[in-house]
Design a protein around this motif. Structure first.
Motif, PDB file in Angstrom:
ATOM      1  N   PRO A   1      10.579   5.097   0.400  1.00 40.64           N
ATOM      2  CA  PRO A   1      11.619   4.881  -0.452  1.00 40.64           C
ATOM      3  C   PRO A   1      11.445   5.548  -1.747  1.00 40.64           C
ATOM      4  CG  PRO A   1      11.613   3.094   1.056  1.00 40.64           C
ATOM      5  CD  PRO A   1      10.223   3.917   1.115  1.00 40.64           C
ATOM      6  N   GLY A   2      12.203   6.248  -2.409  1.00 42.69           N
ATOM      7  CA  GLY A   2      11.924   6.405  -3.943  1.00 42.69           C
ATOM      8  C   GLY A   2      12.744   5.385  -4.608  1.00 42.69           C
ATOM      9  N   GLY A   3      12.717   5.608  -5.951  1.00 45.23           N
ATOM     10  CA  GLY A   3      13.528   4.714  -6.766  1.00 45.23           C
ATOM     11  C   GLY A   3      12.905   3.109  -7.053  1.00 45.23           C
ATOM     12  N   GLN A   4      11.796   3.051  -6.529  1.00 43.09           N
ATOM     13  CA  GLN A   4      11.156   1.518  -6.446  1.00 43.09           C
ATOM     14  C   GLN A   4      10.479   1.288  -7.862  1.00 43.09           C
ATOM     15  OE1 GLN A   4       9.448   0.208  -2.663  1.00 43.09           O
ATOM     16  NE2 GLN A   4       9.100   2.135  -1.985  1.00 43.09           N
ATOM     17  N   SER A   5      10.219   0.074  -8.055  1.00 43.72           N
ATOM     18  CA  SER A   5       9.432  -0.261  -9.220  1.00 43.72           C
ATOM     19  C   SER A   5       8.581  -1.361  -8.909  1.00 43.72           C
ATOM     20  CB  SER A   5      10.354  -0.894 -10.448  1.00 43.72           C
ATOM     21  OG  SER A   5      11.289  -1.828  -9.836  1.00 43.72           O
ATOM     22  N   TYR A   6       7.383  -1.238  -9.262  1.00 46.71           N
ATOM     23  CA  TYR A   6       6.353  -2.257  -9.399  1.00 46.71           C
ATOM     24  C   TYR A   6       6.722  -3.614  -9.885  1.00 46.71           C
ATOM     25  CZ  TYR A   6       3.042   0.988  -7.226  1.00 46.71           C
ATOM     26  OH  TYR A   6       2.328   2.165  -6.513  1.00 46.71           O
ATOM     27  N   GLU A   7       6.239  -4.778  -9.239  1.00 47.53           N
ATOM     28  CA  GLU A   7       6.832  -6.204  -9.719  1.00 47.53           C
ATOM     29  C   GLU A   7       5.612  -6.701 -10.429  1.00 47.53           C
ATOM     30  OE1 GLU A   7       7.741  -8.588  -6.394  1.00 47.53           O
ATOM     31  OE2 GLU A   7       9.350  -7.570  -5.779  1.00 47.53           O
ATOM     32  N   ALA A   8       5.639  -7.294 -11.681  1.00 48.88           N
ATOM     33  CA  ALA A   8       4.516  -7.688 -12.217  1.00 48.88           C
ATOM     34  C   ALA A   8       4.263  -9.190 -11.556  1.00 48.88           C
ATOM     35  CB  ALA A   8       4.982  -8.091 -13.853  1.00 48.88           C
TER      36      ALA A   8
ATOM     37  N   LEU B   1       8.938   7.837  -7.743  1.00 50.36           N
ATOM     38  CA  LEU B   1       9.884   9.136  -7.549  1.00 50.36           C
ATOM     39  C   LEU B   1      11.170   8.993  -7.181  1.00 50.36           C
ATOM     40  CD1 LEU B   1       7.394  11.552  -5.747  1.00 50.36           C
ATOM     41  CD2 LEU B   1       7.533  11.306  -8.339  1.00 50.36           C
ATOM     42  N   GLU B   2      12.070   9.780  -8.061  1.00 51.07           N
ATOM     43  CA  GLU B   2      13.668   9.664  -7.488  1.00 51.07           C
ATOM     44  C   GLU B   2      13.973   9.657  -6.109  1.00 51.07           C
ATOM     45  OE1 GLU B   2      16.133  11.798 -10.185  1.00 51.07           O
ATOM     46  OE2 GLU B   2      15.252  11.308 -12.054  1.00 51.07           O
ATOM     47  N   GLU B   3      13.317  10.759  -5.372  1.00 48.99           N
ATOM     48  CA  GLU B   3      13.565  11.102  -3.998  1.00 48.99           C
ATOM     49  C   GLU B   3      12.720  10.238  -3.272  1.00 48.99           C
ATOM     50  OE1 GLU B   3      13.359  14.765  -6.699  1.00 48.99           O
ATOM     51  OE2 GLU B   3      11.899  13.172  -6.062  1.00 48.99           O
ATOM     52  N   ASP B   4      13.164  10.069  -1.817  1.00 48.97           N
ATOM     53  CA  ASP B   4      12.369   9.424  -0.883  1.00 48.97           C
ATOM     54  C   ASP B   4      11.137  10.585  -0.531  1.00 48.97           C
ATOM     55  OD1 ASP B   4      14.212   7.469  -0.683  1.00 48.97           O
ATOM     56  OD2 ASP B   4      15.176   7.936   0.996  1.00 48.97           O
ATOM     57  N   SER B   5      10.221   9.936   0.056  1.00 48.20           N
ATOM     58  CA  SER B   5       8.926  10.865   0.311  1.00 48.20           C
ATOM     59  C   SER B   5       8.590  10.518   1.700  1.00 48.20           C
ATOM     60  CB  SER B   5       7.819  10.620  -0.574  1.00 48.20           C
ATOM     61  OG  SER B   5       8.015  10.815  -2.016  1.00 48.20           O
ATOM     62  N   GLU B   6       8.212  11.565   2.471  1.00 50.08           N
ATOM     63  CA  GLU B   6       7.338  11.530   3.722  1.00 50.08           C
ATOM     64  C   GLU B   6       5.951  12.255   3.645  1.00 50.08           C
ATOM     65  OE1 GLU B   6       9.400  12.784   7.407  1.00 50.08           O
ATOM     66  OE2 GLU B   6      11.433  12.115   6.693  1.00 50.08           O
ATOM     67  N   ILE B   7       5.006  11.324   3.987  1.00 49.34           N
ATOM     68  CA  ILE B   7       3.665  11.899   3.926  1.00 49.34           C
ATOM     69  C   ILE B   7       3.113  12.134   5.218  1.00 49.34           C
ATOM     70  CG2 ILE B   7       1.428  11.544   2.982  1.00 49.34           C
ATOM     71  CD1 ILE B   7       2.305   9.986   0.855  1.00 49.34           C
ATOM     72  N   GLU B   8       2.657  13.168   5.613  1.00 46.70           N
ATOM     73  CA  GLU B   8       1.882  13.438   6.771  1.00 46.70           C
ATOM     74  C   GLU B   8       0.584  13.965   6.393  1.00 46.70           C
ATOM     75  OE1 GLU B   8       1.775  16.673  10.604  1.00 46.70           O
ATOM     76  OE2 GLU B   8       3.169  16.809   9.003  1.00 46.70           O
ATOM     77  N   VAL B   9      -0.551  13.092   7.172  1.00 46.60           N
ATOM     78  CA  VAL B   9      -1.928  13.395   6.929  1.00 46.60           C
ATOM     79  C   VAL B   9      -2.322  14.131   7.964  1.00 46.60           C
ATOM     80  CG1 VAL B   9      -4.014  12.133   6.864  1.00 46.60           C
ATOM     81  CG2 VAL B   9      -2.025  11.119   5.944  1.00 46.60           C
ATOM     82  N   LEU B  10      -2.877  15.294   7.592  1.00 40.66           N
ATOM     83  CA  LEU B  10      -3.307  16.364   8.198  1.00 40.66           C
ATOM     84  C   LEU B  10      -4.910  16.206   8.935  1.00 40.66           C
ATOM     85  CD1 LEU B  10      -2.193  19.461   6.197  1.00 40.66           C
ATOM     86  CD2 LEU B  10      -0.967  18.118   8.350  1.00 40.66           C
ATOM     87  N   HIS B  11      -5.277  16.584   9.850  1.00 42.31           N
ATOM     88  CA  HIS B  11      -6.503  16.730  10.503  1.00 42.31           C
ATOM     89  C   HIS B  11      -6.986  15.291  10.795  1.00 42.31           C
ATOM     90  CE1 HIS B  11      -6.332  20.032   7.357  1.00 42.31           C
ATOM     91  NE2 HIS B  11      -6.426  20.786   8.593  1.00 42.31           N
ATOM     92  N   ASP B  12      -7.841  14.600  10.165  1.00 43.12           N
ATOM     93  CA  ASP B  12      -8.248  13.486  10.350  1.00 43.12           C
ATOM     94  C   ASP B  12      -8.039  12.398   9.178  1.00 43.12           C
ATOM     95  OD1 ASP B  12      -9.371  11.366  11.621  1.00 43.12           O
ATOM     96  OD2 ASP B  12     -11.515  12.040  11.480  1.00 43.12           O
ATOM     97  N   LEU B  13      -8.204  11.311   9.416  1.00 45.12           N
ATOM     98  CA  LEU B  13      -8.246  10.258   8.223  1.00 45.12           C
ATOM     99  C   LEU B  13      -9.564   9.547   8.073  1.00 45.12           C
ATOM    100  CD1 LEU B  13      -6.817   9.225   5.495  1.00 45.12           C
ATOM    101  CD2 LEU B  13      -5.657   7.652   7.172  1.00 45.12           C
ATOM    102  N   LYS B  14     -10.231   9.696   7.152  1.00 48.62           N
ATOM    103  CA  LYS B  14     -11.533   8.847   6.930  1.00 48.62           C
ATOM    104  C   LYS B  14     -11.111   7.631   6.292  1.00 48.62           C
ATOM    105  CE  LYS B  14     -14.119  12.211   8.419  1.00 48.62           C
ATOM    106  NZ  LYS B  14     -14.793  12.118   9.708  1.00 48.62           N
ATOM    107  N   SER B  15     -12.028   6.661   6.741  1.00 46.36           N
ATOM    108  CA  SER B  15     -11.977   5.333   6.088  1.00 46.36           C
ATOM    109  C   SER B  15     -10.638   4.617   6.137  1.00 46.36           C
ATOM    110  CB  SER B  15     -12.370   5.356   4.725  1.00 46.36           C
ATOM    111  OG  SER B  15     -13.525   5.980   4.512  1.00 46.36           O
TER     112      SER B  15
END
Length: 432
Positions: free
Chosen positions: A222-229, A178-192
């Motif tokens: 961080p946004g604006g990344q690309s996967y390396e081959a 994505l163009e923007e940076d992201s913040e992910i918060e996991v709610l409740h519990d996280l399985k596995s």
């Protein structure tokens, strides 16, 4: 297809573990999300990994394959516009690709397994995609699901981890693009959580930066990344091998399973420690697990969240242990191809096992003398159930007949061939 599993007292031989399904699907996805050509050595061949191959090809990846490797040229964050994707019965493939599909104008994931994947809920990921500006049409959180994307937004995102870690992994694959940076918060519990570790490992190998909190509940991407081959090598698969090891543990055996790395991040590696705790004569050196089974097992208590896809096989071993075993923290087993607690235990009871269930526990009152068997049982279209019930059949007095056994191909098409190669008496017949 039915599997007629006959009592088998002795197993002996050597098996090469099949390649990891979980790593194969992840490497195929990051290869597709890269700009350039990646090579994946020793990929798994199963219904799940084949579903990922098929879908990323439909989305525009170019795939060439021989007996040793897959060469994949990716589409980056610009997948081909397709109207439909068919993931078959592969829940992880569906969930991983729902986020990737947000880069497309409109894609419908069709429902070809209404009695299995079609029953599984995906609301948690749907809610998160909607937070990101993606319109999603769905059937009460279930297939068919239509993703109307094109311009997903980053920013602050929440996702529930109560049902499955696959929703979080899906977002971790997509948000770096994505163009923007992201913040992910996991709610409740996280399985596995340990499976999330596999996702983070693969992302890092592809040059993607993800800042994860120590408890894996918060992420900055961080946004604006690309996967390396890159070039990737698939390791041996612990979830499938767990059933082979359990079969060796409950019989008189001398069995070696190769290509199982001691330092693997696969949570199901814990099945080796579980069997050791049950008193199985087992060594693990230089990628080889060597079991010398003598049919004498002891009960134990185990946190199943650490080895989700090996729990059923370990429960099968516990059926024959001295004492009462308890597998706890396993509620997420209820949200798989079938309800792997209620459905599985119902079949175990038919075979003669003494088992109980709680909402998030499986309790096994072991029968060291074995179980009677002699019945036909239902696999519930679930590959893990099939493999585990086969273990029970080998140690039963009268054997077991398992219906719909061909569904083992979802993760381990060679399972019965591998078992027969070490002496298991299993006959495969067409269902009338």
């Amino acid at each position: 297809m039915k599997a007629i599993v006959k009592p088998t007292s002795h197993l002996e031989g050597e098996i090469n573990a099949l390649s990891s399904k979980n790593y194969t699907t992840r490497y195929l996805l990051i290869g597709a999300l890269a700009n350039g050509t990646s090579t994946i050595y020793y990929p798994a061949h199963s219904e799940d990994s084949d579903a990922m191959r098929r879908c990323v090809r439909d989305l525009g990846a170019i795939i060439e394959e021989d007996d040793e490797k897959i060469v994949i040229t990716g589409f980056g964050k610009n997948p081909k516009h397709v109207s439909e994707l068919n993931v078959g019965n592969a829940g992880a493939v569906l969930r991983f690709l729902m986020s990737t599909a947000a880069f497309c104008p409109e894609v419908t994931f069709v429902n070809t397994y209404p009695e299995s994947l079609g029953k599984r809920p995906h609301d948690d990921l749907i809610d998160t995609l909607q937070q990101m500006g993606v319109e999603v049409q769905h059937n009460n959180g279930r297939l068919p699901i239509t993703i109307k994307g094109g311009q997903p937004r980053g920013g602050k995102i929440t996702v529930s981890g109560n049902v499955s870690s696959q929703f979080l992994s899906s977002l971790l694959f997509m948000t770096p693009l994505l163009e923007e940076d992201s913040e992910i918060e996991v709610l409740h519990d996280l399985k596995s959580k340990i499976i999330v570790g596999q996702t983070l490992e693969v992302l890092a190998q592809a040059g993607i930066v993800v800042h994860a909190s120590e408890d894996l509940m918060h992420y900055r991407i961080p946004g604006g990344q690309s996967y390396e081959a890159k070039e990737y090598v698939i390791q041996g698969d612990y979830p499938g091998s767990a059933a082979i090891l359990a079969a060796a543990a409950v019989t008189n055996s001398d069995v070696r399973v190769l290509r199982l790395e001691e330092n693997s991040k696969q949570g199901e590696k814990a099945c080796v420690d579980v069997l050791k705790a049950m008193g199985v004569d087992l060594t693990h050196d230089n990628g080889v697990v060597h079991v010398r089974g003598n049919q004498h097992l002891v009960a134990g208590e185990f946190d199943g969240d650490h080895f989700t896809d090996a729990v059923l096989a370990m429960v099968a071993a516990a059926v024959f242990a001295e004492g009462t075993s308890r597998f706890y923290n396993v509620e997420n087993l209820r949200y798989k191809e079938c309800d792997r607690i209620t459905d599985y235990l119902n079949e175990l009871r038919k075979a003669g096992a003494d088992v109980e269930e709680r909402q998030s526990e499986i309790i096994v009152h072991g029968k060291p003398q074995g179980v009677e068997g002699g019945v036909e049982i239902n696999a519930h279209f679930d590959h893990r159930v099939i493999m585990a019930l086969t273990v029970v059949g080998l140690r039963s007095e009268k054997g077991l007949t398992i219906r719909d056994a061909h569904h083992v191909a979802k993760s381990y098409p060679q399972y019965f061939d591998h078992l027969r190669s070490i002496g298991a008496q299993v006959e495969l017949v067409s269902e009338s």
